[in-house]
Write a protein that holds these residues in place. Structure first.
Motif, mmCIF file in Angstrom:
data_model
loop_
_atom_site.group_PDB
_atom_site.id
_atom_site.type_symbol
_atom_site.label_atom_id
_atom_site.label_comp_id
_atom_site.label_asym_id
_atom_site.label_seq_id
_atom_site.Cartn_x
_atom_site.Cartn_y
_atom_site.Cartn_z
ATOM 1 N N ARG A 102 0.816 -1.219 0.000
ATOM 2 C CA ARG A 102 0.000 0.000 0.000
ATOM 3 C C ARG A 102 0.836 1.248 0.000
ATOM 4 O O ARG A 102 1.905 1.282 0.621
ATOM 5 C CB ARG A 102 -0.795 0.075 1.300
ATOM 6 C CG ARG A 102 -2.150 -0.494 1.242
ATOM 7 C CD ARG A 102 -2.671 -0.701 2.661
ATOM 8 N NE ARG A 102 -3.732 -1.683 2.640
ATOM 9 C CZ ARG A 102 -5.001 -1.387 2.419
ATOM 10 N NH1 ARG A 102 -5.368 -0.148 2.235
ATOM 11 N NH2 ARG A 102 -5.911 -2.325 2.381
ATOM 12 N N LEU A 103 0.321 2.267 -0.662
ATOM 13 C CA LEU A 103 0.838 3.624 -0.461
ATOM 14 C C LEU A 103 -0.322 4.433 0.099
ATOM 15 O O LEU A 103 -1.469 4.271 -0.348
ATOM 16 C CB LEU A 103 1.331 4.238 -1.773
ATOM 17 C CG LEU A 103 2.605 3.644 -2.393
ATOM 18 C CD1 LEU A 103 2.971 4.385 -3.670
ATOM 19 C CD2 LEU A 103 3.782 3.686 -1.422
ATOM 20 N N ASP A 104 -0.041 5.319 1.042
ATOM 21 C CA ASP A 104 -1.089 6.171 1.616
ATOM 22 C C ASP A 104 -1.693 7.062 0.528
ATOM 23 O O ASP A 104 -1.069 7.302 -0.504
ATOM 24 C CB ASP A 104 -0.507 7.098 2.690
ATOM 25 C CG ASP A 104 0.123 6.330 3.832
ATOM 26 O OD1 ASP A 104 -0.276 5.196 4.070
ATOM 27 O OD2 ASP A 104 1.025 6.909 4.467
ATOM 28 N N THR A 107 0.699 9.679 -0.437
ATOM 29 C CA THR A 107 2.026 9.260 -0.908
ATOM 30 C C THR A 107 2.021 9.101 -2.426
ATOM 31 O O THR A 107 1.048 8.605 -3.000
ATOM 32 C CB THR A 107 2.446 7.937 -0.234
ATOM 33 O OG1 THR A 107 2.404 8.111 1.180
ATOM 34 C CG2 THR A 107 3.853 7.531 -0.651
ATOM 35 N N TYR A 134 12.266 5.327 -0.085
ATOM 36 C CA TYR A 134 11.368 6.491 -0.066
ATOM 37 C C TYR A 134 12.178 7.776 0.019
ATOM 38 O O TYR A 134 13.213 7.829 0.705
ATOM 39 C CB TYR A 134 10.441 6.441 1.154
ATOM 40 C CG TYR A 134 9.476 5.290 1.134
ATOM 41 C CD1 TYR A 134 8.207 5.430 0.590
ATOM 42 C CD2 TYR A 134 9.848 4.043 1.642
ATOM 43 C CE1 TYR A 134 7.320 4.364 0.571
ATOM 44 C CE2 TYR A 134 8.967 2.973 1.621
ATOM 45 C CZ TYR A 134 7.712 3.140 1.084
ATOM 46 O OH TYR A 134 6.832 2.080 1.058
ATOM 47 N N HIS A 185 1.363 3.081 7.661
ATOM 48 C CA HIS A 185 2.007 4.403 7.767
ATOM 49 C C HIS A 185 3.454 4.304 8.263
ATOM 50 O O HIS A 185 3.912 5.147 9.043
ATOM 51 C CB HIS A 185 1.245 5.302 8.748
ATOM 52 C CG HIS A 185 -0.102 5.758 8.250
ATOM 53 N ND1 HIS A 185 -0.421 5.863 6.921
ATOM 54 C CD2 HIS A 185 -1.206 6.163 8.929
ATOM 55 C CE1 HIS A 185 -1.665 6.283 6.807
ATOM 56 N NE2 HIS A 185 -2.166 6.464 8.000
ATOM 57 N N GLN A 186 4.124 3.245 7.849
ATOM 58 C CA GLN A 186 5.415 2.936 8.462
ATOM 59 C C GLN A 186 6.429 4.082 8.451
ATOM 60 O O GLN A 186 6.976 4.445 9.486
ATOM 61 C CB GLN A 186 6.037 1.710 7.778
ATOM 62 C CG GLN A 186 7.449 1.446 8.289
ATOM 63 C CD GLN A 186 7.751 -0.002 8.465
ATOM 64 O OE1 GLN A 186 6.971 -0.860 8.078
ATOM 65 N NE2 GLN A 186 8.886 -0.295 9.056
ATOM 66 N N VAL A 187 6.694 4.636 7.285
ATOM 67 C CA VAL A 187 7.753 5.654 7.206
ATOM 68 C C VAL A 187 7.338 6.911 7.976
ATOM 69 O O VAL A 187 8.137 7.492 8.719
ATOM 70 C CB VAL A 187 8.080 5.980 5.730
ATOM 71 C CG1 VAL A 187 9.037 7.156 5.625
ATOM 72 C CG2 VAL A 187 8.670 4.757 5.037
ATOM 73 N N ARG A 188 6.071 7.290 7.818
ATOM 74 C CA ARG A 188 5.589 8.485 8.544
ATOM 75 C C ARG A 188 5.743 8.285 10.058
ATOM 76 O O ARG A 188 6.164 9.187 10.783
ATOM 77 C CB ARG A 188 4.122 8.773 8.195
ATOM 78 C CG ARG A 188 3.932 9.190 6.740
ATOM 79 C CD ARG A 188 2.449 9.333 6.386
ATOM 80 N NE ARG A 188 2.285 9.281 4.946
ATOM 81 C CZ ARG A 188 2.403 10.328 4.137
ATOM 82 N NH1 ARG A 188 2.649 11.522 4.618
ATOM 83 N NH2 ARG A 188 2.263 10.188 2.832
ATOM 84 N N LEU A 201 5.900 12.472 0.851
ATOM 85 C CA LEU A 201 6.522 11.147 0.764
ATOM 86 C C LEU A 201 6.343 10.560 -0.631
ATOM 87 O O LEU A 201 5.237 10.602 -1.198
ATOM 88 C CB LEU A 201 5.872 10.220 1.808
ATOM 89 C CG LEU A 201 6.565 8.881 2.065
ATOM 90 C CD1 LEU A 201 7.996 9.082 2.588
ATOM 91 C CD2 LEU A 201 5.767 8.056 3.079
HETATM 92 N N1 URA Z 1 5.153 4.512 4.681
HETATM 93 C C1 URA Z 1 4.183 5.419 4.915
HETATM 94 O O1 URA Z 1 4.109 5.984 5.989
HETATM 95 N N2 URA Z 1 3.328 5.695 3.933
HETATM 96 C C2 URA Z 1 3.377 5.121 2.722
HETATM 97 O O2 URA Z 1 2.561 5.424 1.864
HETATM 98 C C3 URA Z 1 4.385 4.181 2.479
HETATM 99 C C4 URA Z 1 5.262 3.898 3.479
#
Ligand code: URA
Length: 235
Positions: A102-104, A107, A134, A185-188, A201
């Protein structure tokens, strides 16, 4: 729709003249009924063609890449929002394609789709360690302590533990982040846990495949070479 004789030729069943002869014998069935007319139109996506009872052809494996714009949710169906499926050209509508992870909604960037469920699961499994890179614009500036914290495996604000990840500061408020898992929402959330709220992102690559010059909102099929790279990554 496609001519039955052409479908059989493309499937490599026999030569064109042999196929003509085979068809006359009634050994070829479409959806269980003998079909002797090679010019009959069939829909390989919806109909089953057999020769002596064996299924011919089968669904072609397909992997495509979308450069996702902001504003679309990664879902096959949503009551409120526009979905990434709406961005796929009509020719892909009946290919049973599913988004790979998934992408948010906000994103942008690389999103793969495939009709190969096994490949999909391998690509999203953290065990396969398929890297996703990312680009983030964010509040604050990443420092050496943040880089070390990402490498050690972050603990998010709700206590969720993350696998080791790579943070590369590009300058004030800009970083590259590489992760091999896909939590919500991993990267966020990772960046927020280090007081660096993400403002923008974009996924630049997955499994070593980049967007290249694919325009935002555009779609293309992977080349055989790219499929090979992806298979190796997800082995
Ligand atoms: N991590 C996020 O927080 N959002 C994304 O869409 C992908 C990875």
């Amino acid at each position: 729709m496609e001519r039955l004789d052409k479908f059989l030729t493309n499937a490599g069943v026999a030569t064109r003249s042999q196929i003509k002869a085979i068809l006359k014998t009634g050994r070829v069935c479409v959806d269980g009924k003998p079909m002797k007319d090679g010019s009959a139109k069939i829909d390989p996506e919806k109909q089953t063609v057999t020769l002596d009872g064996d299924v011919i052809g089968g669904k072609k494996r397909m992997v495509i890449m979308l450069n996702k714009p902001a504003g679309f949710v990664t879902s096959t169906d949503d009551p409120r929002d526009r979905t990434v499926m709406e961005l796929l050209p009509k020719e892909y509508a009946h290919q049973d394609l599913k988004p790979v992870g998934r992408l948010d909604k906000a994103t942008e960037g690389l999103l793969l789709f495939t009709n190969d469920g096994d490949l999909l699961h391998r690509l999203i499994s953290p065990k396969k360690e398929v890297p996703k890179v990312y680009y983030a614009r964010h509040e604050g500036t990443a420092g050496e302590d943040d880089v070390a914290a990402f490498a050690a495996g972050l603990t998010l604000r709700d206590g969720t533990e993350c696998l080791t990840a790579k943070l590369e500061p590009l300058g004030p408020g800009e970083s590259l982040i590489t992760v091999c898992e896909g939590k919500y929402h991993q990267v966020r959330r990772m960046m927020a846990s280090r007081q660096m709220t993400v403002l923008y992102l974009e996924r630049l690559s997955e499994g070593g495949l980049g967007l290249g010059d694919l325009a935002r909102g555009a779609v293309r099929e992977l080349t055989a070479e790219e499929l090979q790279i992806l298979e190796t990554q997800a082995e």
